[in-house]
Design a protein around this motif. Structure first.
Motif, short mmCIF file in Angstrom:
data_model
loop_
_atom_site.label_atom_id
_atom_site.label_comp_id
_atom_site.label_asym_id
_atom_site.label_seq_id
_atom_site.Cartn_x
_atom_site.Cartn_y
_atom_site.Cartn_z
N LYS A 233 0.83 -1.22 0.00
CA LYS A 233 0.00 0.00 0.00
C LYS A 233 0.86 1.26 0.00
CE LYS A 233 -4.10 -1.79 2.31
NZ LYS A 233 -4.83 -1.83 3.59
N THR A 234 2.12 1.15 0.42
CA THR A 234 3.00 2.32 0.46
C THR A 234 3.45 2.74 -0.93
OG1 THR A 234 5.01 0.97 0.60
CG2 THR A 234 3.97 1.58 2.69
N GLY A 235 3.39 1.82 -1.90
CA GLY A 235 3.90 2.12 -3.23
C GLY A 235 5.41 1.92 -3.36
N ILE A 236 6.06 1.56 -2.27
CA ILE A 236 7.51 1.30 -2.26
C ILE A 236 7.74 -0.16 -2.70
CG2 ILE A 236 9.54 1.18 -0.72
CD1 ILE A 236 8.00 3.19 1.14
N PRO A 237 8.82 -0.46 -3.44
CA PRO A 237 9.09 -1.86 -3.79
C PRO A 237 9.20 -2.74 -2.54
CG PRO A 237 10.54 -0.40 -5.04
CD PRO A 237 9.81 0.46 -4.03
N VAL A 238 8.66 -3.95 -2.62
CA VAL A 238 8.63 -4.84 -1.44
C VAL A 238 9.26 -6.19 -1.79
CG1 VAL A 238 7.21 -5.92 0.33
CG2 VAL A 238 6.44 -3.77 -0.72
N TYR A 239 10.29 -6.56 -1.04
CA TYR A 239 10.92 -7.88 -1.17
C TYR A 239 10.47 -8.73 0.02
CZ TYR A 239 14.35 -5.50 -4.26
OH TYR A 239 14.98 -4.78 -5.24
N VAL A 240 10.18 -10.00 -0.24
CA VAL A 240 9.70 -10.86 0.85
C VAL A 240 10.55 -12.13 0.96
CG1 VAL A 240 7.71 -11.97 1.93
CG2 VAL A 240 7.35 -10.11 0.29
N SER A 241 11.01 -12.38 2.15
CA SER A 241 11.89 -13.52 2.39
C SER A 241 11.33 -14.38 3.53
CB SER A 241 13.27 -12.94 2.74
OG SER A 241 14.19 -13.94 3.01
N MET A 242 11.16 -15.66 3.23
CA MET A 242 10.63 -16.60 4.23
C MET A 242 11.80 -17.29 4.94
SD MET A 242 7.38 -16.28 3.49
CE MET A 242 6.64 -17.55 4.54
N THR A 243 11.52 -17.89 6.09
CA THR A 243 12.56 -18.71 6.71
C THR A 243 12.13 -20.17 6.64
OG1 THR A 243 14.10 -18.91 8.54
CG2 THR A 243 11.86 -18.31 9.15
N LEU A 244 12.97 -20.97 5.99
CA LEU A 244 12.62 -22.35 5.63
C LEU A 244 13.64 -23.31 6.20
CD1 LEU A 244 12.02 -21.40 1.90
CD2 LEU A 244 10.21 -22.21 3.45
N ASP A 245 13.17 -24.50 6.51
CA ASP A 245 14.10 -25.51 7.03
C ASP A 245 13.90 -26.83 6.28
OD1 ASP A 245 16.14 -26.54 8.55
OD2 ASP A 245 15.07 -26.43 10.47
N ARG A 246 14.92 -27.67 6.34
CA ARG A 246 14.88 -28.94 5.63
C ARG A 246 14.13 -29.98 6.46
NH1 ARG A 246 19.66 -29.56 5.81
NH2 ARG A 246 20.68 -29.13 3.84
N LYS A 247 13.12 -30.56 5.85
CA LYS A 247 12.39 -31.66 6.48
C LYS A 247 12.57 -32.89 5.57
CE LYS A 247 10.49 -28.88 9.50
NZ LYS A 247 11.33 -28.69 10.66
N LYS A 248 12.05 -34.04 6.02
CA LYS A 248 12.20 -35.26 5.20
C LYS A 248 11.65 -35.08 3.79
CE LYS A 248 12.36 -39.03 8.49
NZ LYS A 248 11.42 -39.52 9.49
N ARG A 249 10.52 -34.37 3.70
CA ARG A 249 9.84 -34.29 2.41
C ARG A 249 10.18 -33.02 1.63
NH1 ARG A 249 4.78 -33.31 3.01
NH2 ARG A 249 4.96 -32.72 5.20
N GLY A 250 11.12 -32.25 2.11
CA GLY A 250 11.49 -31.03 1.37
C GLY A 250 11.73 -29.88 2.32
N PHE A 251 11.53 -28.65 1.83
CA PHE A 251 11.79 -27.46 2.63
C PHE A 251 10.47 -26.79 3.00
CE2 PHE A 251 15.73 -28.23 0.41
CZ PHE A 251 16.70 -27.91 1.35
N PHE A 252 10.33 -26.47 4.28
CA PHE A 252 9.07 -25.92 4.79
C PHE A 252 9.34 -24.83 5.83
CE2 PHE A 252 8.11 -30.15 3.38
CZ PHE A 252 6.81 -30.12 2.88
N THR A 253 8.34 -23.95 6.04
CA THR A 253 8.38 -23.07 7.21
C THR A 253 8.01 -23.90 8.44
OG1 THR A 253 6.03 -22.49 7.17
CG2 THR A 253 7.51 -21.12 5.83
N ILE A 254 8.23 -23.34 9.64
CA ILE A 254 7.84 -24.11 10.83
C ILE A 254 6.32 -24.30 10.90
CG2 ILE A 254 9.83 -23.71 12.35
CD1 ILE A 254 8.23 -21.50 13.68
N MET A 255 5.57 -23.45 10.18
CA MET A 255 4.11 -23.60 10.18
C MET A 255 3.65 -24.56 9.08
SD MET A 255 2.85 -22.03 12.73
CE MET A 255 1.12 -21.67 12.44
N GLY A 256 4.60 -25.14 8.33
CA GLY A 256 4.25 -26.18 7.36
C GLY A 256 4.00 -25.69 5.94
N ASP A 257 4.37 -24.42 5.64
CA ASP A 257 4.22 -23.93 4.27
C ASP A 257 5.39 -24.46 3.44
OD1 ASP A 257 2.04 -22.02 5.00
OD2 ASP A 257 3.67 -21.07 6.13
#
Ligand code: ZN
Length: 290
Positions: free
Chosen positions: A160-184
């Motif tokens: 909403k600010t009109g400023i460029p926005v970069y978004v970075s998640m924090t992900l970890d390695r699980k058996k089935r791949g890479f996920f956030t702690i909330m399972g995304d």
């Protein structure tokens, strides 16, 4: 090794928290209060990153949303704390270096884990984003998001600010791949952020550079048009006398960052445990490609 293509990389600074701990920030202190109490120390940290070759410096606003500030009873001081941080970064920033405002998580959890609500998260991020807009920055960096739902309300508020926005998640390695702690799942995060208007997307923290060597190709193939941000930790923390020590060396980081760049990272930085020596590595690798 020759560059696989000639595209330019953007170099973001490294850890702020680690540098503040080195200068006396203690466990339980509010890092955002340093914007009022220790502007000189923050200026020094920013200057060191600029001298090392950072093209973007990050203002100390990571925890300056009202919900996170409420942990310290400072929820009504968001304006003062965000403004001070941005002023500090601008005061040492030469022409050609960009100032980013940092937006981090609320620290609360949404159901079923916690009792936070998306409405209160949205309100808190909108307050911070509006202050950032008024203070004026070159970009907004949303970082260390561990719940895609929270990342999306933060992205919406920031956009909403009109400023460029970069978004970075924090992900970890699980058996089935890479996920956030909330399972995304990692690729779902990237696709969703891009679809919702992020100007760049990627990951930071949790994983060390070796972890990011594995993760980067996966993230890259999930993004169709926006640049990929990669900011590894400087190793995995080892607790020594109650303090987290990160043992990765800049030399080890450099070997892995070369692979990360070949795998498609466009915007490179470093996260917890890092210092200007890691930024110097990134700047050297970026210069080698231009
Ligand atoms: Zn980190």
């Amino acid at each position: 090794m020759p560059a696989t293509n000639a595209k330019k990389l953007l170099v973001i600074d490294g850890a702020l928290g680690t540098q503040m701990i080195d200068r006396g920030l203690r466990m339980g202190d509010c890092p955002d209060l340093w914007n009022l109490d220790h502007p000189d120390k923050l200026q020094e940290i920013h200057k060191n990153y600029i001298e090392a070759g950072a093209q973007v410096i990050t203002a100390n606003t990571f925890g300056a949303n009202p919900i996170k500030l409420s942990d310290y009873g400072l929820q009504d001081r968001a304006e003062e704390l965000n403004r001070a941080a941005i002023d500090i970064a601008k005061s040492v920033c030469p022409a050609g270096v960009l100032v980013a405002a940092d937006m981090g998580p609320t620290g609360k959890f949404l159901p079923p884990v916690g009792e936070g609500s998306l409405e209160e998260f949205a309100e808190s991020f909108e307050i911070q984003a509006e202050i950032i807009k008024k203070a004026g920055v070159d970009l907004i960096l949303i970082e260390t998001m561990y719940d895609l739902r929270e990342a999306l309300v933060c992205l919406k508020a920031a956009k909403k600010t009109g400023i460029p926005v970069y978004v970075s998640m924090t992900l970890d390695r699980k058996k089935r791949g890479f996920f956030t702690i909330m399972g995304d799942e990692a690729t779902v995060c990237m696709k969703t952020l891009e679809e919702n208007g992020a100007d760049a997307a990627g990951a930071n923290c949790t994983l060390d550079s070796a972890g990011f060597v594995e993760l980067t190709p996966l993230l890259k193939k999930s993004l169709t048009s926006v640049p990929l941000i990669v900011q590894p930790n400087a190793g995995q923390p080892v607790i020594v006398e109650g303090r987290a020590i990160y043992e990765e060396t800049p030399e080890h980081f450099e070997r892995n960052m070369k692979l990360i760049i070949e795998a498609g990272a466009d915007i490179i930085g470093s996260c917890c445990g890092s210092n200007p020596e890691f930024t110097r590595v990134n700047a050297k690798l970026a210069a080698g490609r231009s």
